[in-house]
Scaffold this motif. Structure first.
Motif, short mmCIF file in Angstrom:
data_model
loop_
_atom_site.label_atom_id
_atom_site.label_comp_id
_atom_site.label_asym_id
_atom_site.label_seq_id
_atom_site.Cartn_x
_atom_site.Cartn_y
_atom_site.Cartn_z
N CYS A 947 -22.96 45.25 0.17
CA CYS A 947 -21.77 45.02 1.00
C CYS A 947 -22.02 45.53 2.42
O CYS A 947 -21.73 44.84 3.41
CB CYS A 947 -20.61 45.76 0.35
SG CYS A 947 -19.09 45.52 1.19
N MET A 948 -22.59 46.76 2.54
CA MET A 948 -22.84 47.33 3.86
C MET A 948 -23.93 46.56 4.61
O MET A 948 -23.87 46.38 5.82
CB MET A 948 -23.24 48.81 3.74
CG MET A 948 -22.10 49.69 3.26
SD MET A 948 -20.77 49.72 4.47
CE MET A 948 -19.33 49.72 3.46
N VAL A 949 -24.97 46.09 3.87
CA VAL A 949 -26.03 45.31 4.51
C VAL A 949 -25.43 44.05 5.13
O VAL A 949 -25.67 43.72 6.30
CB VAL A 949 -27.12 44.95 3.49
CG1 VAL A 949 -28.06 43.90 4.05
CG2 VAL A 949 -27.90 46.21 3.11
N LEU A 950 -24.60 43.36 4.33
CA LEU A 950 -24.00 42.13 4.85
C LEU A 950 -23.08 42.44 6.03
O LEU A 950 -22.99 41.69 7.00
CB LEU A 950 -23.22 41.41 3.75
CG LEU A 950 -24.07 40.88 2.58
CD1 LEU A 950 -23.22 40.19 1.54
CD2 LEU A 950 -25.14 39.93 3.09
N TYR A 951 -22.37 43.59 5.95
CA TYR A 951 -21.47 43.97 7.03
C TYR A 951 -22.26 44.15 8.32
O TYR A 951 -21.85 43.70 9.40
CB TYR A 951 -20.77 45.29 6.66
CG TYR A 951 -19.37 45.43 7.20
CD1 TYR A 951 -18.27 45.13 6.41
CD2 TYR A 951 -19.13 45.88 8.49
CE1 TYR A 951 -16.98 45.27 6.89
CE2 TYR A 951 -17.85 46.01 8.99
CZ TYR A 951 -16.77 45.71 8.18
OH TYR A 951 -15.49 45.84 8.66
N LEU A 952 -23.42 44.81 8.20
CA LEU A 952 -24.24 45.04 9.39
C LEU A 952 -24.76 43.72 9.95
O LEU A 952 -24.78 43.52 11.17
CB LEU A 952 -25.41 45.97 9.06
CG LEU A 952 -25.02 47.45 8.88
CD1 LEU A 952 -26.14 48.25 8.25
CD2 LEU A 952 -24.64 48.06 10.23
N ILE A 953 -25.19 42.78 9.07
CA ILE A 953 -25.67 41.48 9.57
C ILE A 953 -24.54 40.78 10.30
O ILE A 953 -24.71 40.24 11.39
CB ILE A 953 -26.17 40.61 8.39
CG1 ILE A 953 -27.40 41.27 7.76
CG2 ILE A 953 -26.48 39.20 8.86
CD1 ILE A 953 -27.95 40.53 6.56
#
Length: 1903
Positions: A947-953
């Motif tokens: 979830c956080m990885v996608l948020y950063l992208i």
């Protein structure tokens, strides 16, 4: 006036210098008058001298204190010191009044009072008001009187209890707006007050200086320097007690008003007077002695004095140090701070503090005066000095403050206070009572420093700021220790020791509070910000707190002792550092103040640089230690933020060089990483307190002085430093670098496996917060407020007050309330809906709550803000659950959603650099690696990580990098680090970059090695590392060989080595375990081998595969723009706003396609290739886990549902079976046996052993019951006017019109004239203290119950009830109970027989009844063989008796007579029937079985009572049945002889009581026909009583008319059923006696003015008879299970009559119904009436009045109610909180008032204790037979006392937001909540307090 007084004595007399010392008052008056006359002459020297002589003799300090000083010489005159002092005071009063009366003098002076100010001074605990709308200074307060006299409607005010004391500001326009002044102080009255006549106060000017000097001498004499070991408080208090009258006298003078105050001011500030009187010269030995003592006391008043060394130096080395240190400071300015260190060493050898870095005071502190010994020039100064010495006695403080309305005094006093400031704080530090003393100090200082004009004046003239800062430094110096942060051995930094009393007890707060107070004034703050010297000193002071309370992580053992010092540390940083900072910031709001900000920032950076040097900081923080306290960093951050936001300063001009920025970011980043470690349980061995610190750091009162500035500072550093360096630092700090490898296995040298996942989550979450938080980066105040509010509301619904508390306010309380408190309400109304307070069925009371509006969930829910603001991790979950529920409810998304992505406000241009973090290769490598690992299901990765990885992208796509046009990607010049991963640094283009091979280093066991390694080299050749653009920052040793690195490049290289150990660097660059500052030599870790992985993925392809994986379908992703090209142009597509991971991936792919045509093309390509299946879709472990979890959950849910259903059906059968088991009518809904054959017995389920069966003689079953005494019935009144709670002296409540009182009067009246035993059969008792029996309807075997009680007794758990008193909770439904009512064995067959309609004539039935009653009563089985059943019946009867107090059982004149028991038993039945009637609303119109009926235990109760009643037989000739049904020939024998008291005439009997007696005397079970017969017979008596009462009510004329009318119809056929005939006959019979005789005299009161019509007579008779019919119908319903018919109110009588069988079946209803038609006389009506009336006749011949009173029975009682309460709570509070207790005439500490009867009582008051019972408990027994409902005045809550237990019920007064205000802490206006009050009343009437309220505790009679 003077002349008159003199003349009265006979003209002026010669100078009487030899006035006798204690002459009578006359002499004093005469002397005074004479002196006044002498002084009034133009030449008054002689008079003055004479007065001096007199005063010297009278006001002589030697005499009285001889007594005080331990009685060395006996006090002269034998009158003791007291007498002499009183005499002196008398003299003073006479002299002041100049011979007149002192009281007249006071009045005369008061007339000249120009009272423009109120100035009322109060002490702690006084109730005062504060109105924010009217206040200029936030400390403004008003006394209650001024507040109520002013107009504050609609203002934001509250009431508060003063903590330290205060003074009323009404009339002072410096502190409050004039619109808020009260009526008295609005008029500027000085103009119209006449000028004070000279001679009025002339004497005062002469007398007062001597008086005050005398007082000062006393104070000097009484003070002894405390010896080192003995604290001398006792002696000081003794002196003060002796001086009480003198100080009170002065205080009274101040209250005389302005005229007297100005005289006092003159006296106190006149320097000449002081010099003359106190110089200590002159011949008087006493004066000399006192002067010497004064000088000794003075010596110690500087901040430095040699004695200190002698006294303290030996015992406490540290104190010695501080003394020396300060001496150093106080030396010549040149030598400041240069104390030779050798000297120092001797002093504090033990502490080893010699190397401590000295604090150099800036040479700006030139004035020595701060340090020096004090010099006094006036009385005021010396008075204040002694006030301090005696530690601020309350009386002195009040006197000094009472003078403040005088302006001249105010200035003088403020200057004096400042002059003594250092001395005051020094005394405070040494005081034993520092708490009280702090309060008294602040009581004074807040009055002085809140006034801006005064504060400015003393800042300029007395150097107030210098004094304060110096004193603060001096205070903290005493508790410094060496800092252990970073470099323990060589650290030069000193910090405060949080374990010291000074910090632990918050002793410094008066000082800090004053400092904050004066900084809130603009003019003062400006001086502070302009004075460079002061700023340097202040930063020095702040640096004492930098790094305090250091935590070191325990790695092996759990820490033995958890220190709680962190409270002190957080409080100190907030109060001593942050609040002054906010105070200063509030003055840096505009461009003109830029200079101030530059100053602060400059000195702040200098202090930080010094700090880094002092702790020897290079570039790596020491591992495993963290401090949460970095006030210098936070000062710097907050001033930077202000500068950019409000002052338009250029950020770069305020920033230091790169090196400093790198250092600055280290410690705040360390805190963020430690937070993650603490939440990952890596600090568990440090105990709970470390969690406490992590929570406090983010808690609402601290967050915007702690975590917010820290994150802002990190954002600033990130925006200016190299992004790759920053990102790699973050992952390194969070210790997860080793995890970021493509390999499926890795070895982490710094972190255990179980912590890896949560640390990785922590690192990513931190990055998301860092990149998306805009609190200081461009949000306006209102946007911030809104974001904070939404975050709090999303976690939970909140009350208004908790929201106010949770929204971080500017923590400086002096600088306004909340950032824009007006906007608070408006923002709240736009984001939230108000849910009014409701009741939950369980009875728990809700407060009014605010809940987020739907559109807020839809658009504004921001998970990032929620994560930042949660103290407990569960709140994040709670917010997500609520969000999920909203989406389901509104149909937006059915599944489990992911946190939504929220668009951010735009960045302020100064911070644009922050977004470079999103466009740096290091981050892209991390994102790529993590996506790959998630796709390949490597361990330790969670949905949260994804979830956080996608948020950063997505953040990266939303903030595209500047400069890079997205299509052509510049292949950067040599300065771009050519690494093998990505060509450029723009995320948009890097997303499509394919990475083919990666070489990884893996442990030899890794699965990668099993496959054939590819021969080709990998594409990840690490490029050259020279980085020409960056300076070489640091040189450092690297494992022995000196290499020069650029710090940044090195950090990046190392990072990439670790992530994908590349082929060119085959060295193992693995982090060593814990050797700080050095990389370990190669080879220190398990052997690693190189493997090459074939990847062939780009971020885009990974995302598309993830989509397939998440959705669980192959080829699930289909680019939406292929169908609808519009998608690429629309900015926002609502369908993507909410959803789970699949939605998030789709949203990202769409955004990347929108931003780049190439990406769009590549996505289409990837989708076209039919994706090879992701590694054969074995369900991976992680997924299996989640699937299993889901399945398990599903199964668990189903199991639970099944169980619940089973339980519900079981409970239902209980409810239906166990309630009314014996109701012998088989159609009854509660009958179990209904469907079975007729022969079955009633069956009971035992809730303990679970068996069912009948109740038998040997093994009886019983109902679980609660017995309680009740006085609810006694509270019924006969008038409808509601009783109000008294709120003034006039309103009082007299309980003479209550039901209980009326019945009492009736019984005592009967007992006066009639035979006692027959009186006790004529009435019922139990109106007060009657026993009420209620059941939950569950049954159990009595033997099971006994063993259950035994087990409860042995149970050690603390229960809310007392098992010894037989209390328990029902094993099934947990309802409170205290007894078991045995069920009588009975079969249904009988009851059927009993109920067959009989055709017997009434006469036969009457005979049968008589016979049955005559049978000897006995238990069903012969007594000799006592069965279990009979034993139980006896024991329950005993319980019933013991439930109520003896006084409510014994009414007979002969104690212990059986008549008492008899009366008590049938009254128990009466009480229960009457109460049930009340629960049904007072009538039976609603009919039905009602809930009360369903759970009723009356049937069982009747059996128990009947069995006992039948043990008593009524002698057959006394049996009222005979009198009712037979004509007795010989009347006279009945009446008895004259000397014996007669029996009660049957017409005076209470018919309902007769009914119960008759029924309970019959053998049970009773036949229906007998019951009907009894009712019929009794109705005839009742009807006759109604006629008799009516005849008495009518007037003489009415009676003759009625008599006449009836006589005419006497011989008609239905004469016996005709109202007129019977009435006329009753009148004629009764008029034979003297009943109607005295009509004319007294009885006018009874004559009703109404004209009686046949209708009104009928109505009266029906109303008279209805109560009896109701009770009989209820009884019939319970005994025979017949349903009650429902009906309209007007037909209740006829319906009940026919239900009871009184109405003949063939009765026609066409003509109007007449009650007489129900009559069925057993013998001729007129004969029996004659017989009944004759009994009354013989009585009324002697007592006509009483005879009449007894006939009229008031039978129409209204339902009981609690007292009516006023709308506004303030009306109650103002009247009762000052009301004195009637017993001890003091104002009680905890006043309470009874809501049943309005009695005022003291809660816990020892004064009112009687036989160890406190007043509330006692009252609850007298007023409610053990149940009391009290309103606690000072807390606004209601407390319930029930027997030996009590509970807090809650409050019925709520504020405008629907909240309680327990203890009136918030002090907002409260209004009655009618619903709550109704619920309280309902619980009282229904006796359900025990069941509904859960939190009971024993009160041990102490309430």
């Amino acid at each position: 006036m003077a002349a008159a007084a003199a003349a009265a004595v006979g003209g002026p007399q010669p100078a009487q210098s030899e006035v006798p010392e204690q002459g009578p008052a006359l002499d004093k008056a005469a002397t005074a008058a004479h002196l006044k006359a002498a002084l009034s002459r133009p030449d008054n020297r002689a008079g003055a001298e004479e007065l001096q002589a007199l005063l010297e003799r009278v006001l002589n300090a030697e005499r009285p204190l001889a007594g005080a000083a331990g009685g060395e010489e006996a006090a002269g005159g034998g009158g003791g010191p007291g007498a002499a002092e009183e005499d002196a005071l008398e003299w003073c009063k006479c002299l002041l009044a100049g011979g007149g009366g002192y009281d007249e003098f006071c009045a005369a002076v008061r007339a000249y009072d120009p009272a423009a100010l109120c100035g009322l001074v109060w002490t702690a605990n006084f109730v005062a008001y504060r109105c924010r709308t009217c206040g200029i200074s936030p400390c403004m307060s008003l006394c209650a009187e001024c507040f109520h006299q002013g107009d504050h409607t609609g203002h934001d005010f509250n009431m508060f209890r003063s903590q330290a004391g205060g003074a009323c500001d009404c009339g002072d326009s410096n502190v409050m707006r004039e619109s808020g002044f009260c009526r008295r102080h609005q008029i500027k009255s000085s103009s119209n007050i006449p000028c004070v006549p000279k001679d009025l106060l002339m004497m005062s000017e002469f007398v007062l200086p001597r008086f005050i000097f005398c007082l000062i001498q006393y104070l000097r004499e009484g003070y002894n320097e405390p010896a080192a070991d003995v604290p001398s408080e006792k002696d000081l208090n003794k002196v003060l007690q002796l001086l009480e009258p003198q100080i009170s006298f002065l205080e009274d003078l101040t209250k005389m008003g302005g005229a007297m105050r100005s005289v006092l001011t003159q006296v106190l500030t006149n320097q000449q007077n002081y010099k003359d009187l106190t110089s200590g010269l002159g011949e008087n030995a006493c004066a000399k002695k006192s002067h010497e003592k004064y000088l000794i006391a003075l010596k110690s008043s500087g901040l430095t004095y040699p004695e200190d060394k002698l006294v303290y130096g030996m015992q406490e080395p540290s104190a010695g140090t501080s003394t020396l240190l300060v001496q150093g400071l106080a030396g010549a300015p040149g030598a400041l701070g240069q104390v030779e260190s050798s000297d120092e060493e001797d002093q504090d050898g033990s502490q080893g503090l010699g190397k401590r870095k000295r604090v150099k005071l800036s040479s700006g502190t030139k004035d020595q005066s701060i340090m020096d010994v004090l010099k006094h020039k006036s009385f005021l100064e010396e008075l204040l000095f002694w006030t301090v010495k005696y530690e601020f006695p309350q009386k002195m403080v009040t006197f000094l403050l009472n003078m403040l309305p005088d302006q001249e005094y105010k200035v003088a006093f403020t200057k004096t206070f400042v002059q003594h400031y250092a001395f005051i704080m020094k005394t405070l530090k040494k005081s034993h009572e520092s708490d009280t003393m702090s309060n008294r100090i602040v009581h004074i200082s807040v009055q002085l420093f809140s006034n801006e004009e005064l504060a400015r004046q003393v800042t300029e003239e007395c150097q107030l700021l210098d004094i304060m800062v110096t004193v603060l430094l001096y205070m903290m110096e005493s508790c410094l220790i060496k800092s252990e942060l970073q470099d323990e051995e060589n650290s030069l930094h000193v910090v405060v020791n949080c374990g010291e009393a000074l910090l632990k007890n918050n002793t410094y707060w008066p000082l800090v509070s004053d400092f904050i107070n004066i900084l809130s004034h603009q003019s003062v703050a400006k001086r502070f910000l302009e004075d460079h010297g002061l700023l340097v000193t202040w930063m020095n002071f702040v640096s004492f707190f930098q790094g305090m309370n250091l935590n070191k992580r325990e790695l092996n053992e759990h820490v033995e002792f958890e220190s709680q010092t962190y409270y002190a540390a957080f409080a100190a940083e907030l109060e001593a550092c942050a609040q002054p900072m906010w105070g200063l910031l509030s003055h840096c709001k505009v461009r003109e103040t830029q200079e101030y900000t530059r100053n602060v920032v400059r000195y702040c950076l200098e202090a930080l640089q010094d700090w880094f040097d002092a702790i020897n900081f290079v570039d790596e923080p020491a591992p495993n230690q963290v401090t949460f306290h970095l006030p210098l960093h936070r000062y710097y951050a907050m001033f930077l933020s202000k500068a950019v936001k409000c002052q338009e300063l250029d950020l770069d001009s305020l920033l230091p060089d790169q090196e400093m920025l790198m250092k600055l970011m280290i410690h705040p980043l360390q805190i963020q990483a430690s937070l993650a470690e603490i939440h990952s349980n890596m600090w568990v061995r440090n105990g709970l307190q470390i969690k406490g610190q992590a929570m406090t750091y983010v808690q609402s009162h601290f967050c915007n002085s702690m975590i917010d500035p820290d994150i802002y500072l990190l954002q600033v550093c990130a925006s200016r430093l190299d992004p790759d360096y920053f990102i790699s630092s973050v992952f390194e700090r969070f210790k997860v670098v080793d995890l970021l490898t493509m390999a499926s296995q890795h070895h982490n040298t710094v972190l255990d496996v179980e912590h890896e996942r949560s640390m990785l989550e922590g690192a990513l979450t931190f990055l998301v917060i860092l990149l998306s938080l805009r609190l200081h980066l461009g949000m306006s105040d209102d946007e911030i407020l809104r974001a904070e509010m939404v975050a709090q509301l999303c976690m939970n619904d909140r009350t208004h007050s908790s929201l106010l508390d949770l929204i971080p306010e500017n923590p400086n309380p002096k600088s306004g309330i909340i950032p824009g408190s007006y906007s608070f309400e408006s923002v709240l109304s736009t984001v939230a809906d108000f849910k009014a307070p409701v009741f939950e069925p369980g009875g728990s009371m809700q407060q009014g709550m605010y809940t987020p509006k739907a559109e807020v969930w839809d658009q504004e829910f921001d998970p990032v803000m929620v994560i930042l603001r949660t103290v407990y991790r569960r709140d994040v979950q709670s917010a997500m659950d609520r969000y999920t529920a909203f989406l389901k409810q509104s149909g937006k998304f059915p599944g489990n959603p992911w946190p939504p992505y929220k668009k951010r406000t735009s960045l302020h241009p100064s911070y644009k650099g922050l977004m470079r973090l999103l466009h740096c290769k290091t981050l892209h490598i991390v994102l790529f690696t993590l996506l790959y690992k998630i796709l390949m299901d490597h361990q330790n990765l969670s949905e949260h990580v994804l979830c956080m990885v996608l948020y950063l992208i997505e953040l990266g796509l939303g903030n595209s990098a500047e400069g890079d046009s997205e299509e052509e990607v510049s292949m950067g010049g040599p300065e771009r680090c050519h690494d093998s991963w990505f060509p450029g640094s723009n995320l948009v283009s890097n997303m499509r970059h394919f990475i083919n091979y990666v070489r990884v280093r893996v442990p030899e066991t890794a699965p990668e090695l099993k496959r054939d390694s590819l021969a080709g080299t990998s594409s990840d050749d690490l490029g050259s590392l020279q980085n020409s653009r960056r300076p070489k920052v640091l040189q450092r040793e690297n494992s022995g060989t000196a290499q020069v690195f650029s710090l940044v490049a090195e950090r990046r290289k190392k990072f990439q080595e670790i992530i994908n150990r590349s082929s060119s660097e085959a060295n193992q660059a693995i982090r060593p375990p814990y050797t700080p500052k050095k990389w370990s030599a190669p080879g220190s870790s398990p052997p690693l081998t190189t493997a090459i992985l074939e990847i062939k993925e780009s971020i885009l392809s990974l995302l598309i595969k993830l989509h397939h994986k998440l959705s669980g379908k192959q080829n699930s992703y289909y680019p939406p723009w292929l169908d609808d090209i519009e998608v690429l142009i629309q900015p926002e597509i609502p369908k993507y706003n909410h959803g789970d991971g699949v939605t998030a991936v789709e949203r990202i792919l769409l955004k990347s396609a929108m931003q780049s045509r190439m990406n769009k093309r590549i996505i289409e390509e990837i989708c076209r290739k039919v994706t090879p299946p992701v590694p054969p879709k074995k369900i991976t472990a992680a997924e299996k886990k989640t699937l299993d979890k889901e399945e398990r959950r599903q199964k668990a849910r189903e199991r639970q549902q099944k169980l619940l259903a089973e339980f519900a059906s079981r409970q239902k059968s209980f409810m239906e079976t166990a309630m009314d088991v014996e109701s012998p009518e088989n159609e009854s809904p509660m009958e179990i046996a209904a469907a079975e054959p007729q022969v079955s017995e009633a069956v009971y389920d035992c809730v303990i052993c679970g068996q069912s069966g009948p109740s038998s003689e040997d093994r009886p079953a019983g109902l679980v019951v609660l017995l309680q005494a009740s006085s609810v019935l006694g509270q019924c009144r006969d008038n409808t006017e509601p009783k109000k709670l008294p709120i003034s002296e006039e309103e009082q409540i007299y309980p003479w019109d209550t039901c209980a009182a009326v019945h009492d009067v009736r019984l005592s009246l009967l007992q006066r004239y009639f035979k006692d035993s027959s009186c006790l059969l004529a009435v019922s008792i139990g109106w007060e203290g009657g026993v009420y029996v209620q059941t939950c309807g569950h049954t159990l075997h009595i033997d099971c119950h006994k063993s259950y009680m035994e087990s409860l007794r042995n149970d050690q758990v603390l229960q809310g009830f007392s098992v010894d008193k037989g209390e328990f909770t029902c094993p099934l439904c947990r309802q409170f109970a205290n007894s078991v009512l045995p069920c009588y064995p009975g079969s249904n067959v009988e009851s059927n027989l009993w109920q067959r309609p009989s055709n017997k004539s009434t006469q036969d039935l009457i005979k049968e009844v008589e016979e049955l009653q005559g049978r000897p009563g006995a238990f069903p089985v012969s007594i000799s063989s006592e069965t279990n059943l009979s034993k139980e019946m006896e024991s329950v009867m005993k319980d019933i008796k013991n439930t109520t107090q003896k006084k409510y059982r014994d009414y007979s004149k002969t104690p212990g007579s059986p008549d008492n028991d008899f009366l008590f038993m049938y009254s128990v039945a009466r009480t229960n029937l009457e109460l049930e009637l009340i629960h049904r609303g007072g009538s039976l119109c609603s009919g039905g079985a009602s809930t009360a009926g369903k759970r009723s235990c009356l049937n069982q109760l009747f059996h128990v009572l009947a069995l006992h009643m039948r043990l008593y037989t009524i002698d057959s000739e006394y049996n009222p049945w005979k009198k009712l049904t037979q004509l007795i020939e010989d009347m006279n024998s009945q009446l008895g002889n004259e000397e014996h008291q007669p029996e009660v005439p049957i017409l005076y009997h209470d018919v309902t009581s007769l009914l119960l007696i008759q029924i309970l005397m019959m053998p049970q079970p009773l036949r229906k026909e007998h019951f009907s017969c009894i009712v019929k017979v009794l109705f005839t008596l009742l009807y006759t009583q109604a006629l008799a009462a009516l005849s008495v009510k009518g007037s003489e004329e009415d009676r003759s008319a009625w008599k006449h009318a009836g006589a005419l119809r006497k011989n008609t056929c239905d004469a016996e059923k005709s109202c007129e005939v019977l009435l006329s006959f009753v009148i004629s019979e009764l008029s034979k006696g003297k009943l109607y005789c005295e009509e004319g005299t007294q009885a006018c009161a009874m004559v009703s003015p109404i004209a009686w019509s046949p209708e009104s007579m009928e109505k009266y008779i029906q109303a008279f008879c209805l109560p009896f019919l109701r009770i009989s119908s209820l009884l019939q319903h319970h005994l025979f299970g017949e349903d009650l018919p429902s009906c309209q109110e007007e037909e209740e009588f006829s319906v009940l009559a026919s239900c009871l069988g009184l109405l003949p079946a063939f009765y026609q209803t066409d003509h109007p119904f007449l009650s007489a038609s129900c009559l069925d006389w057993p013998v001729t009506a007129l004969d029996i009436i004659t017989q009944w009336c004759s009994e009354i006749r013989s009585f009324t011949e002697r007592h006509a009045e009483q005879g009449k009173a007894l006939l009229i029975q008031e039978s129409r009682w209204k339902l009981p109610h609690l007292l009516q309460l006023p709308e506004n709570y303030n009306t109650i509070f103002q009247y009762y909180h000052r009301k004195t207790c009637s017993v001890c005439t003091k104002v009680p500490k905890d006043p309470a008032v009874c809501l049943v009867c309005g009695t005022f009582v003291c809660l816990k008051g020892l004064c009112c204790k009687q036989q160890s019972y406190c007043e509330c408990v006692l009252h609850s027994q007298n007023c409610g037979a053990g149940t009391g409902i009290f309103l606690l005045i000072n807390a606004s809550v209601i407390i319930i006392i029930r027997g030996h237990r009590f509970c807090l019920w809650g409050s019925v007064y709520l504020d405008a937001h629907g909240e309680e205000d327990r203890d009136l802490r918030r002090g907002k206006p409260l209004y009655i909540c009618e619903e709550r009050y109704r619920v309280l009343e309902q619980q009282w009437i229904a006796h359900t307090f025990d069941h509904i309220n859960k939190r009971w505790g024993p009160h041990y009679n102490g309430l």
